[in-house]
Structures are given as structure tokens and as C-alpha cells.
Design an enzyme around this catalytic site. Sequence first.
Site, PDB file in Angstrom:
ATOM      1  N   ASP A  92      35.261 -87.256 -13.509  1.00  0.00           N
ATOM      2  CA  ASP A  92      35.789 -87.737 -14.783  1.00  0.00           C
ATOM      3  C   ASP A  92      36.019 -89.250 -14.722  1.00  0.00           C
ATOM      4  O   ASP A  92      36.748 -89.746 -13.859  1.00  0.00           O
ATOM      5  CB  ASP A  92      37.101 -87.012 -15.085  1.00  0.00           C
ATOM      6  CG  ASP A  92      37.610 -87.318 -16.474  1.00  0.00           C
ATOM      7  OD1 ASP A  92      37.328 -86.525 -17.379  1.00  0.00           O
ATOM      8  OD2 ASP A  92      38.282 -88.354 -16.648  1.00  0.00           O
ATOM      9  N   TYR A 138      37.120 -78.050 -15.335  1.00  0.00           N
ATOM     10  CA  TYR A 138      38.030 -78.068 -16.474  1.00  0.00           C
ATOM     11  C   TYR A 138      38.380 -76.647 -16.914  1.00  0.00           C
ATOM     12  O   TYR A 138      39.532 -76.340 -17.220  1.00  0.00           O
ATOM     13  CB  TYR A 138      37.379 -78.834 -17.623  1.00  0.00           C
ATOM     14  CG  TYR A 138      38.297 -79.096 -18.802  1.00  0.00           C
ATOM     15  CD1 TYR A 138      39.303 -80.048 -18.726  1.00  0.00           C
ATOM     16  CD2 TYR A 138      38.130 -78.397 -19.994  1.00  0.00           C
ATOM     17  CE1 TYR A 138      40.133 -80.297 -19.803  1.00  0.00           C
ATOM     18  CE2 TYR A 138      38.961 -78.639 -21.085  1.00  0.00           C
ATOM     19  CZ  TYR A 138      39.957 -79.589 -20.987  1.00  0.00           C
ATOM     20  OH  TYR A 138      40.785 -79.831 -22.051  1.00  0.00           O
ATOM     21  N   TRP A 145      32.046 -81.013 -13.951  1.00  0.00           N
ATOM     22  CA  TRP A 145      33.218 -81.350 -14.758  1.00  0.00           C
ATOM     23  C   TRP A 145      33.644 -80.163 -15.619  1.00  0.00           C
ATOM     24  O   TRP A 145      34.818 -79.792 -15.640  1.00  0.00           O
ATOM     25  CB  TRP A 145      32.929 -82.556 -15.655  1.00  0.00           C
ATOM     26  CG  TRP A 145      34.169 -83.042 -16.358  1.00  0.00           C
ATOM     27  CD1 TRP A 145      34.998 -84.045 -15.955  1.00  0.00           C
ATOM     28  CD2 TRP A 145      34.743 -82.525 -17.569  1.00  0.00           C
ATOM     29  NE1 TRP A 145      36.060 -84.183 -16.832  1.00  0.00           N
ATOM     30  CE2 TRP A 145      35.923 -83.260 -17.834  1.00  0.00           C
ATOM     31  CE3 TRP A 145      34.381 -81.502 -18.450  1.00  0.00           C
ATOM     32  CZ2 TRP A 145      36.725 -83.015 -18.948  1.00  0.00           C
ATOM     33  CZ3 TRP A 145      35.190 -81.250 -19.560  1.00  0.00           C
ATOM     34  CH2 TRP A 145      36.341 -82.004 -19.799  1.00  0.00           C
TER      35      TRP A 145
END
Length: 502
Positions: free
Chosen positions: A445, A429, A425
Site C-alpha cells: 500500500d 485487506y 493488497w
Amino acid sequence: MDLDPDVCYRAIQTRDARFDGRLFVAVKTKGIYCRPVCPARTPLRQNVTFHATAASAQEAGYRACLRCRPETSPQLGAWNGASNTVSRALALIEAGALDDGDVETLAERVGVGGRQLRRLFLQHLGATPVGVAQTRRVLLAKQLIHETDLPMGEVALAAGFGSVRRFNETFQQLYDRPPAALRRRKAIASSHGAAPAGEAIALTLRYRPPYDWDGMLAFLAMRAIPGVEAVDNDVYRRVIALDGAAGTIAVTPIGGDRLSVAVRFPKPSALPRILARVRGVFDLSADPVGIGEVLSGDPDLARMVALRPGLRVPGAWDGFELAVRAILGQQITVVQARKLAGDLTAAYGEPLPEPFAEPGLTHAFPTAQRLAAADLSGLKMPGARIRCLSGMAAALAADPNLLAPNASLTEMVARLRALPGIGEWTAQYIAMRQLREPDAFPAADVALMRALADADGVRPTTDQLLARAEAWRPWRAYAALHLWASLADEGAPPVRKVKRAA
């Protein structure tokens, strides 16, 4: 872009704004190149050629039109659809890679030879890397001449020219006149020398509509680090730091598909990099119409795109700042992460010097070197996360190019995941917001899964979400933003819980 001559000529006949920034028309009889929306009389078909970039037209020997000012056209990322190597090299040029370096070094950073990089640039952009960098400098200088009252010496420095002599020679060669002759109004500051310290340089940046400014400001406001960023009265302000110096920027929508950028910074030579970062933060090179067409193939996303046309992927001013924010936000809310970032800045950030300090903007975000040497054990967070934070700071202090777009999305995610405490994640990101990868997608997510729950509340699994997202390529990052925004529209904040990597 496939420059079909007949389509391009119809575009300039009708002054079709949809093509502004997507093509440039070179007029053989006048030796100039224009935007398709140029108000001048349409030239005859046999007297024009078409170029995908301003650099291509300029390298072919044409000069920018003084009437429609190609430097003010929206920069739509003409390389979209080009090779990933060209995209990464262009991002590095925007960051100043050729200001002090050469093409061979640039090519090495993106993993190819210099000869191959030149060939790829000519194939996809119609210009060499050096030609792209030169056009970038000339067009910025031309914009500064038209939109500011800076003395010509400061214009040369701010645009990235190595010397005033080179600046004068370039404009004399391109426009057959000295640069001062292009200024259409009397320069207020020229008779007084350099502008006072702390005085703002204000420029406009264009984008292709629509633009969801409310959505962008809401995203940035929720994550604004106290002392570093502020959002009020429809204006985004923040402290910026480059090359050991600090200042501020203020970004405001002014209508006409434009943003006004006011820069207060002690080093004028940093202006090209500052503007490049502003374009990245506000995603000004996006083509929202083309992105929306792809995403609207999914019924759920079609509804979201219709509700928020022009939604952009907010970028990051600084890669290390974004990485720290992502680490701080692991397994806690956005609000909690924002407070932790503010505490970190107050403890380790550098105070903003006079005359640049202003209400709400007090500190520059801590540098990687400062945090790598600091004892962070007093921070109110788990020890594993503190070690992750220190590890990221140490890694970036050792390799300042760690978060530069030097490799493909897959390679960058793998490189980031190799760092202690950085999971899928966090890596995705960072790739989405800092590396400006339009296909980055944090599939694990929880909020993304919640946004796609069916009528019975059943959410897709990570594998199911990834399979569905295949149809969203290469714009999965924009799909993620639409899914997050849909939760905010429904009053459910996109709180996420992710597993911490070992």
C-alpha cells in the site's frame, strides 16, 4: 492469559476493571461465578478458583452471578495467544457453526480431528467446543431476559435454543428456577404475545476502553454504501441480510464503555449471529492497551498510538460485500469506489421490505448468486475489473465458506490470490477486515509507505516496510490503521495505487 492466583485475587480485591472480561472468579461456597468487578463482598481466598472464560466456569458447574451479570462483561477474546486453530474455531462458533452442526464438522473445517479440537479447547479455554456454544446461548438468553421485554418463547428462539422446553430445562438446572423468575421488571410485551414486526430488540455490548469512536465512524462513513449504510448523529445504521431475510441495525455509543445495538429483523433466531457480526465490525474484542504496548515500541507508531488511543480495525458485515468493495477500489479513490458500490446496489440489490425500510436505508447489498448470474458489462469500470468481480461472485456462489476463517492467514491469502484479478493488497485487506486477522498487512500500500516517509520525503520500499513491521507482530493490522489514520489527521487522504494481479 496466565491466571496467576495471587494476581487474580488482588484483582478481585481491588475490583480492577482492567481484568474485566479477562478472568472470571468462581465462588465454591455459593456455586456462582462473577466478574472481577462484582460489587458483592470479596470471598475468602480459599473459597475461589479462577477461569479464563465464562465457558470454563460454567462447565465446571458454576452459574452466572445475578448481581454482576458476567454476560455483560467485555468479550476480550480470551483466546488471544491461543492456537490459531482455536481462534478460527471460536469465530466459526460465533457464526453459528454448532447451531446446526457438530464438533466433527467444525473440526474438519479448521483442519483437525474432533478429538484434537476438544483437547485444544480444554487446553486454551478450559471448556469444550460444545460447552462454549452452550455458554454463549445461556448468557445471551440471560441478557435478553434482563434487558428486553421479549416473551420467554422469543428469548429462547433468539438465544439459539432449539426448543422452549430445552430453554426452560437449562435454566432450571443452572439457576434452580424458571427463566422468567430472573426478570427483574415486568415484561411489557409478554401479555401481548410476539413483538410487532419491525420492532427493535435493543441490547448493550461492552468493550475495553479506550475506544476511538470518532475514528471508527469516520472510517465507516467514508466507505458507507448509499442505500445500505448511513452514519449520522453519532449513529451507524445499515441494512443486514441473513438466511434470505433482511432488516436493519443501529449502533450507538451510550457511555460506560458500551454500545447500544438496536436490531430490527424478522427472524429472532438470527440474533446471535447478528451480534457476533456487530462485535466484528466494531472490533469489540480487542485489547487496545495490550496492542498499544506492542506498537509503541516503534517511535513513529508510539506517537500515533498516543494521538489515537483505542483505534480499532473496522470489520465487515459481509465477506462478499467487503470483497466487492476491495475489488471496486483497485486503483481508484475511496469516494469513487463508494459511488460504484452504490450503483451496483441500486441495480442488483434487493429492496428492503416494509416495515424495515427507513430513511437512507433502502436495499440489501447484492448477493454473490445474483451478481454471478448478472451481466455486469454496463458498469463504468475496466473490463478486467468486471471479470474479477464476476469471478469473485462465482467463486463465492460455488463455495459459501470461501471467506470464512477456515485456514491460517498465509493459507487464506494464497487461496484468495488464486482467484483471477486478486492481488496481494486485496487479499490482505479482505483478511484484515473480513477474516479478522490481526496480523494481516497490505505492505504494498502506497499510503503506508507515505506515512513512514522520512524528513526528506523518502519512503520505505515494500521490503523495508515488511522488515520494520516484524516488530509489530501480531498486531500489524492495527499498525496499518494507525498509519492510515495519521495521513487523515494530516489532511492527506490514504489514496492508494496497487498493481492489478494478472
